[in-house]
Design an enzyme around this catalytic site. Sequence first.
Site, PDB file in Angstrom:
ATOM      1  N   HIS A   1      -7.088  -4.326  10.201  1.00 19.20           N
ATOM      2  CA  HIS A   1      -6.829  -4.190   8.762  1.00 19.20           C
ATOM      3  C   HIS A   1      -5.528  -4.882   8.370  1.00 19.20           C
ATOM      4  O   HIS A   1      -4.619  -5.032   9.174  1.00 19.20           O
ATOM      5  CB  HIS A   1      -6.870  -2.726   8.291  1.00 19.20           C
ATOM      6  CG  HIS A   1      -5.728  -1.843   8.700  1.00 19.20           C
ATOM      7  ND1 HIS A   1      -5.891  -0.526   9.045  1.00 19.20           N
ATOM      8  CD2 HIS A   1      -4.396  -2.066   8.796  1.00 19.20           C
ATOM      9  CE1 HIS A   1      -4.718   0.007   9.324  1.00 19.20           C
ATOM     10  NE2 HIS A   1      -3.787  -0.906   9.183  1.00 19.20           N
TER      11      HIS A   1
ATOM     12  N   ASP B   1       0.820  -1.215   0.000  1.00 14.22           N
ATOM     13  CA  ASP B   1       0.000   0.000   0.000  1.00 14.22           C
ATOM     14  C   ASP B   1       0.850   1.260   0.000  1.00 14.22           C
ATOM     15  O   ASP B   1       2.076   1.208   0.149  1.00 14.22           O
ATOM     16  CB  ASP B   1      -0.957  -0.015   1.207  1.00 14.22           C
ATOM     17  CG  ASP B   1      -0.247  -0.346   2.522  1.00 14.22           C
ATOM     18  OD1 ASP B   1       0.996  -0.281   2.573  1.00 14.22           O
ATOM     19  OD2 ASP B   1      -0.941  -0.677   3.495  1.00 14.22           O
TER      20      ASP B   1
ATOM     21  N   ASN C   1      -7.419  -2.127  14.170  1.00 14.01           N
ATOM     22  CA  ASN C   1      -8.809  -2.460  13.834  1.00 14.01           C
ATOM     23  C   ASN C   1      -8.897  -3.706  12.966  1.00 14.01           C
ATOM     24  O   ASN C   1      -9.938  -3.989  12.380  1.00 14.01           O
ATOM     25  CB  ASN C   1      -9.501  -1.277  13.149  1.00 14.01           C
ATOM     26  CG  ASN C   1      -8.822  -0.899  11.834  1.00 14.01           C
ATOM     27  OD1 ASN C   1      -7.846  -1.519  11.423  1.00 14.01           O
ATOM     28  ND2 ASN C   1      -9.329   0.135  11.182  1.00 14.01           N
TER      29      ASN C   1
ATOM     30  N   GLU D   1      -9.383  -1.811   4.983  1.00 12.66           N
ATOM     31  CA  GLU D   1     -10.037  -1.401   6.218  1.00 12.66           C
ATOM     32  C   GLU D   1     -11.331  -2.183   6.440  1.00 12.66           C
ATOM     33  O   GLU D   1     -11.914  -2.712   5.487  1.00 12.66           O
ATOM     34  CB  GLU D   1     -10.376   0.097   6.132  1.00 12.66           C
ATOM     35  CG  GLU D   1      -9.144   1.016   6.147  1.00 12.66           C
ATOM     36  CD  GLU D   1      -8.614   1.276   7.560  1.00 12.66           C
ATOM     37  OE1 GLU D   1      -8.424   0.311   8.325  1.00 12.66           O
ATOM     38  OE2 GLU D   1      -8.380   2.450   7.889  1.00 12.66           O
TER      39      GLU D   1
HETATM   40  C1  GLP Z   1      -0.365   0.468   8.628  1.00 16.34           C
HETATM   41  C2  GLP Z   1      -0.119  -0.359   7.341  1.00 16.34           C
HETATM   42  C3  GLP Z   1      -0.253  -1.825   7.592  1.00 16.34           C
HETATM   43  C4  GLP Z   1       0.382  -2.171   8.917  1.00 16.34           C
HETATM   44  C5  GLP Z   1      -0.430  -1.571  10.033  1.00 16.34           C
HETATM   45  C6  GLP Z   1       0.199  -1.732  11.401  1.00 16.34           C
HETATM   46  O1  GLP Z   1      -1.309   1.426   8.541  1.00 16.34           O
HETATM   47  N1  GLP Z   1      -0.905   0.022   6.232  1.00 16.34           N
HETATM   48  O2  GLP Z   1       0.329  -2.560   6.522  1.00 16.34           O
HETATM   49  O3  GLP Z   1       0.411  -3.561   9.110  1.00 16.34           O
HETATM   50  O4  GLP Z   1      -0.790  -0.244   9.766  1.00 16.34           O
HETATM   51  O5  GLP Z   1       1.311  -0.932  11.534  1.00 16.34           O
HETATM   52  P1  GLP Z   1       2.292  -0.977  12.775  1.00 16.34           P
HETATM   53  O6  GLP Z   1       3.169  -2.159  12.553  1.00 16.34           O
HETATM   54  O7  GLP Z   1       3.057   0.320  12.700  1.00 16.34           O
HETATM   55  O8  GLP Z   1       1.472  -1.101  13.988  1.00 16.34           O
END
Ligand code: GLP
Length: 250
Positions: A143, A73, A141, A148
Amino acid sequence: MKKGVNSLKIRVFTDSRIAVAYAAAIVEHVVEAEHHPTLSLATGETPSALYAQLVEFHRRGLSFTDVTTVNLDEYVGLPKTHAQSYHQYMQEHFFQWIDISKDRIFIPNGYVNNLQNECERYDRILQQHPIDLQILGIGINGHIGFNEPGTAFKPTTHIVGLSEETIRSNARFFNSLNDVPKQAITMGLQPIMQSKQILLMAFGEQKAQAVHLALEGDVQTHVPASILQIHPNVTFILDEAVAKACKLNL
Ligand code: GLP
């Protein structure tokens, strides 16, 4: 060997450092075993230590010259050079340190006039590069990528409005809440689910509810990670903090 729901594997490590070493060894195995492997990569805090470990492996001889990477993404509206863009993240944490060829790196571009064309372009890339190993984190959440919670699972690359929860959570990387982009471009669930193998890493008790619902709840669109329950080769790599907090029945 502990098995979770269906054939889903759960590996719990005392701390995230050991968990990351375990994940990195699996990445190395795929890179060495496959002829032209495609890795699908995640961003965020969780996988940054994995990239550091893989850079270390590279210094000890692991080559990425045959590897193609696709990323999950990117934020909409941030140029590739923006400090918080995922293009920049990948450069800083991984690509600049390894011998991967630039033309084998694919990340969706959220800084284009025609986002729909970009989604279609990215889907064509994903069709040409089926994923051997998918690295995932998980949002608080539930995702995965930026898929989402919503009313439907979306199979292909799409533009998504980020939920308030995600915006608040990702504000830690920006100067202020207002600076967090409100939209992102994300790979859909189809290429993720068609990956040969998936590793989902989650560390810390703040991920407990998401992990609990993903593993032990129903497969439901309100918890996108729950769809992983029906993938034939997925491993949840957890630290004790998250496993204890979500009272995993191991
Ligand atoms: C982000 C990314 C995800 C990631 C998630 C958790 O927004 N789009 O790919 O897995 O949130 O991120 P973190 O590892 O910083 O908690």
